[in-house]
Design a protein around this motif. Structure first.
Motif, short mmCIF file in Angstrom:
data_model
loop_
_atom_site.label_atom_id
_atom_site.label_comp_id
_atom_site.label_asym_id
_atom_site.label_seq_id
_atom_site.Cartn_x
_atom_site.Cartn_y
_atom_site.Cartn_z
N ASN A 29 -45.00 21.31 -26.95
CA ASN A 29 -43.97 22.32 -27.23
C ASN A 29 -43.30 22.79 -25.94
OD1 ASN A 29 -43.68 23.24 -30.15
ND2 ASN A 29 -45.91 23.14 -29.97
N GLU A 30 -44.06 22.89 -24.86
CA GLU A 30 -43.49 23.31 -23.58
C GLU A 30 -42.65 22.19 -22.96
OE1 GLU A 30 -46.90 24.34 -21.30
OE2 GLU A 30 -47.25 26.26 -22.32
N LEU A 31 -43.11 20.96 -23.10
CA LEU A 31 -42.45 19.82 -22.47
C LEU A 31 -41.03 19.62 -22.99
CD1 LEU A 31 -42.67 17.35 -20.60
CD2 LEU A 31 -43.75 16.11 -22.49
N ARG A 32 -40.82 19.81 -24.27
CA ARG A 32 -39.50 19.54 -24.85
C ARG A 32 -38.41 20.41 -24.23
NH1 ARG A 32 -38.71 23.33 -29.57
NH2 ARG A 32 -37.09 21.91 -30.31
N SER A 33 -38.78 21.60 -23.74
CA SER A 33 -37.79 22.49 -23.13
C SER A 33 -37.54 22.18 -21.66
CB SER A 33 -38.23 23.95 -23.29
OG SER A 33 -39.45 24.18 -22.60
N CYS A 34 -38.33 21.26 -21.10
CA CYS A 34 -38.21 20.92 -19.67
C CYS A 34 -37.39 19.66 -19.44
CB CYS A 34 -39.59 20.73 -19.05
SG CYS A 34 -40.65 22.18 -19.14
N ILE A 35 -36.91 19.04 -20.51
CA ILE A 35 -36.24 17.75 -20.41
C ILE A 35 -34.73 17.91 -20.53
CG2 ILE A 35 -35.96 15.49 -21.52
CD1 ILE A 35 -38.89 15.65 -22.36
N THR A 36 -34.01 17.30 -19.57
CA THR A 36 -32.55 17.27 -19.61
C THR A 36 -32.11 15.98 -20.28
OG1 THR A 36 -32.40 18.53 -17.55
CG2 THR A 36 -30.44 17.30 -18.22
N THR A 37 -31.35 16.09 -21.36
CA THR A 37 -30.92 14.89 -22.08
C THR A 37 -29.52 14.47 -21.65
OG1 THR A 37 -30.09 16.22 -23.92
CG2 THR A 37 -32.34 15.39 -24.09
N LEU A 38 -29.31 13.17 -21.56
CA LEU A 38 -28.00 12.60 -21.25
C LEU A 38 -27.49 11.85 -22.46
CD1 LEU A 38 -29.22 13.07 -18.32
CD2 LEU A 38 -27.78 11.18 -17.61
N GLU A 39 -26.27 12.12 -22.86
CA GLU A 39 -25.65 11.44 -23.99
C GLU A 39 -24.82 10.28 -23.47
OE1 GLU A 39 -24.82 9.84 -27.08
OE2 GLU A 39 -25.95 11.70 -27.44
N LEU A 40 -25.30 9.06 -23.66
CA LEU A 40 -24.64 7.88 -23.09
C LEU A 40 -23.26 7.63 -23.68
CD1 LEU A 40 -27.59 5.33 -22.82
CD2 LEU A 40 -26.69 6.85 -21.08
N SER A 41 -23.06 7.99 -24.95
CA SER A 41 -21.77 7.70 -25.59
C SER A 41 -20.62 8.46 -24.95
CB SER A 41 -21.85 8.03 -27.08
OG SER A 41 -22.09 9.42 -27.28
N THR A 42 -20.92 9.56 -24.26
CA THR A 42 -19.86 10.33 -23.60
C THR A 42 -19.92 10.21 -22.08
OG1 THR A 42 -21.28 12.31 -23.63
CG2 THR A 42 -19.77 12.00 -25.48
N ASP A 43 -20.80 9.36 -21.57
CA ASP A 43 -20.94 9.18 -20.12
C ASP A 43 -19.93 8.15 -19.62
OD1 ASP A 43 -22.01 8.22 -17.49
OD2 ASP A 43 -23.62 9.63 -17.97
N SER A 44 -19.12 8.53 -18.66
CA SER A 44 -18.04 7.65 -18.16
C SER A 44 -18.58 6.38 -17.51
CB SER A 44 -17.17 8.42 -17.16
OG SER A 44 -17.95 8.88 -16.06
N ARG A 45 -19.84 6.40 -17.10
CA ARG A 45 -20.41 5.23 -16.43
C ARG A 45 -20.88 4.16 -17.41
NH1 ARG A 45 -24.69 8.93 -13.24
NH2 ARG A 45 -24.64 9.87 -15.31
N PHE A 46 -21.00 4.52 -18.67
CA PHE A 46 -21.69 3.64 -19.61
C PHE A 46 -20.96 2.33 -19.87
CE2 PHE A 46 -22.69 2.12 -23.89
CZ PHE A 46 -24.06 1.94 -23.77
#
Length: 601
Positions: free
Chosen positions: A569-586
């Motif tokens: 439960n604590e770990l889920r709040s410590c993770i930064t998610t990246l959305e590849l579909s909106t990432d200009s590098r993808f």
């Protein structure tokens, strides 16, 4: 008397007859009869795997455009049809050419002993006769003694008989602060729990003794929802088309869990009524469907699920019956719409969190990737699809009996091994990776993925034309076509691009990373060949850890220890998610990663 709208279907292999409405699709009728045909596309006439043979051919509607595209003229003339495209006109006899099988995988690390600090305990109690006759009732006195509450009328009804027979002595089964069951002090009932990894492709269950941390039995099944499609988007689409399909999907997985619980208890020679708790991990879509919650919002922008947090439910309200009536089921929390509790469970069980720099790759249908750089943790999911699990590949399958699992070059020839040491029927993910790596090395495939005339003498026999396109063929039945290779390129490009963007975001390089490979496919894969086809970043073999079913072990750890439940439960709040579909590098990185490495790694 049968209605004129009722059609009789006779199964050739068994002689058993089923009845269905006229104009129904044959695929739906067979599924309702309990016959699961392969269908990665969910019955949309795309994969071409739900082949059956019918007699007479006039019993069904004429071949659709999809059938004319996916079946040869010879097959059509011989009565071969796609069950998902053919509607019933009159009584028909059907020969089933292939069904979804159960299969065995190697599970070793996941069954290790678990440290205990459980939320579910058995506690003996004594109610002193001297305290009876006061202003307190037996129930209140019991609750005070155990510092827990009874919330079920069924438990209250056991008190008169229990106090009469055992002079107010007994054993209470307590979950958190709730008394789930009261037993005689002499009761031999065990305290069992079930940990489930509910995957898109597979369903893995672990039956554990919660009193000593021991694993008693393991069961592995294919997820029965595969008949509605091999990936989560296919299943969400089915629900979006008709809401009634949600009930069918839920019913299928609940039935599988009940059957699994029964099988596990049979293996361990224990009673199903000894199971008091279930812990489930999986991706958000799978857990929404299990809970009977419509997952459609996960597939529609802004891709917001109904729930991400921890849910605690009654197993009974979900229809899970092969457990104790008071059994609790805990659905573990998720990070985002496409990064589920199975990933979090894998992180806590793998050693990932102890590393300064580490990469965790779940080589499953959803291709989840997590990277740790110091105190920062980044995560993303990729649209890898089910190709590496054999779905969408013409002769592909999961790792079951008859599947080619490894390929190598020996004395100028392509050699292979088959699960179960029998005739090769299909090829699974690890075999696909090996075959492509061997084909690259022998010059059968160029770095752009094209099947070309081989550079080495003796390899000409492995290039053939199958159904109008080139193929690298191991045997009469097992081959990879040009379109199959393109699907593998798409899948490996998605995963390798996700890894690359996470490394760029965190500023770390692959040679500094400890790489953890999770998933059943990741257990069998030849790591060197994964490097060779560009699936994983090249690094020293010492930096690679093949975990097996890390999610399953994590679920077991949560089942046995409340600290691991708190950690997830604590770990889920410590993770930064990246959305590849909106990432200009993808886009640019994805196109670049479509090619296979030109150097011989």
């Amino acid at each position: 008397m049968l209605s004129l709208k009722t059609i009789k279907i006779k199964i050739a292999e068994t002689g058993i007859e089923h009845f269905c409405r006229r104009d129904s699709f044959l695929y739906d009728c067979l599924r309702d009869a309990g016959i699961s045909l392969p269908s990665e596309c969910g019955g949309h006439g795309v994969c071409g795997k739900c082949k059956v043979k019918v007699l007479p051919t006039s019993s069904l509607t004429p071949p659709s455009n999809a059938e004319k595209r996916l079946l040869t003229q010879e097959e059509l003339e011989n009565g071969i049809r796609l069950a998902c495209q053919a509607k019933l006109i009159r009584n028909v006899e059907v020969a089933i050419l292939s069904t979804i099988e159960t299969y065995n995988i190697r599970l070793t690390k996941e069954t290790q002993h678990c440290e205990r600090d459980p939320k579910l305990i058995a506690k003996t109690f004594v109610i002193s006769p001297e305290r009876l006759g006061t202003s307190k009732g037996i129930l209140e006195d019991l609750e005070s003694t155990l510092n827990a509450q009874v919330r079920s009328l069924l438990v209250i009804k056991t008190l008169p008989q229990l106090s009469k027979k055992n002079e107010h002595r007994g054993k209470a089964i307590i979950y958190n602060d709730e008394i789930l069951d009261l037993l005689p002090a002499s009761s031999s009932r065990k305290l069992l729990g079930l940990a489930i990894d509910l995957g898109t492709t597979t369903l893995i269950g672990y039956l554990d003794n919660l009193e000593n941390g021991e694993n008693l039995a393991v069961s592995v099944q294919l997820n029965p929802q595969r008949v509605w499609g091999a990936d989560i988007i296919s299943r969400i689409s089915i629900v979006m088309e008709k809401s009634k399909h949600l009930g069918a999907l839920q019913k299928a997985v609940v039935k599988a869990i009940n059957e699994m619980a029964k099988e596990l208890c049979y293996k361990a020679n224990v009673s199903c009524e000894d199971i008091y708790r279930i812990v489930v991990v999986g991706n958000p879509t799978m857990l929404h469907i299990l809970a009977g919650v419509n997952p459609s919002s996960i597939a529609i922008a802004p891709f917001t699920p109904v729930f991400l947090r921890y849910l605690e439910l009654s197993a009974k309200e979900l229809g899970i019956s092969q457990v104790h009536p008071a059994c609790k089921i805990s659905l573990m929390p998720h990070v985002s719409s496409y990064i589920g509790s199975d990933v979090l469970a894998g992180l806590i069980s793998s050693g990932f969190l102890r590393e300064m720099r580490a990469l965790y790759v779940d080589l499953g249908t959803n291709g989840e990737i997590v990277l740790k750089a110091g105190k920062q943790i980044f995560a993303t999911s990729t649209a890898a699809g089910p190709a590496f699990e054999g779905a969408t590949i013409k002769r592909g399958s999961v790792a079951w009996q008859g599947a080619v699992d490894h390929v190598w070059i020996e004395n100028g020839m392509l050699r292979y091994s088959v699960i179960g040491e029998r005739e090769a029927e299909t090829i699974c993910g690890s075999g696909i990776v090996d075959l492509i790596a061997a084909a690259l090395k022998s010059g059968l495939i160029d770095p752009r993925g094209r099947i070309v005339p081989p550079r080495r003498d003796g390899f000409e026999a492995f290039v053939r034309e199958v159904d109008g396109e080139r193929a690298v063929r191991l045997s009469e039945k097992v081959y990879l076509t040009q379109s199959d290779i393109r699907k593998i390129q798409l899948a490996k490009a998605a995963i390798s691009t996700g890894i690359r963007i996470l490394m760029e975001e965190s500023g770390v390089s692959s040679d500094t990373l400890k790489i953890y490979i999770a998933g059943i496919f990741g257990t069998r894969i030849n790591i060197h060949n994964a490097f060779k086809i560009g699936l994983l970043p090249s690094t020293s073999g010492e930096n690679i850890v093949q975990l097996g079913n890390a999610a399953g072990l994590g679920a077991r750890m949560i089942l046995h220890n409340r600290n691991h439940e708190r950690l997830i439960n604590e770990l889920r709040s410590c993770i930064t998610t990246l959305e590849l579909s909106t990432d200009s590098r993808f886009s640019d990185a994805f196109i670049e990663n479509m090619s296979f490495p030109s150097e011989n790694i």
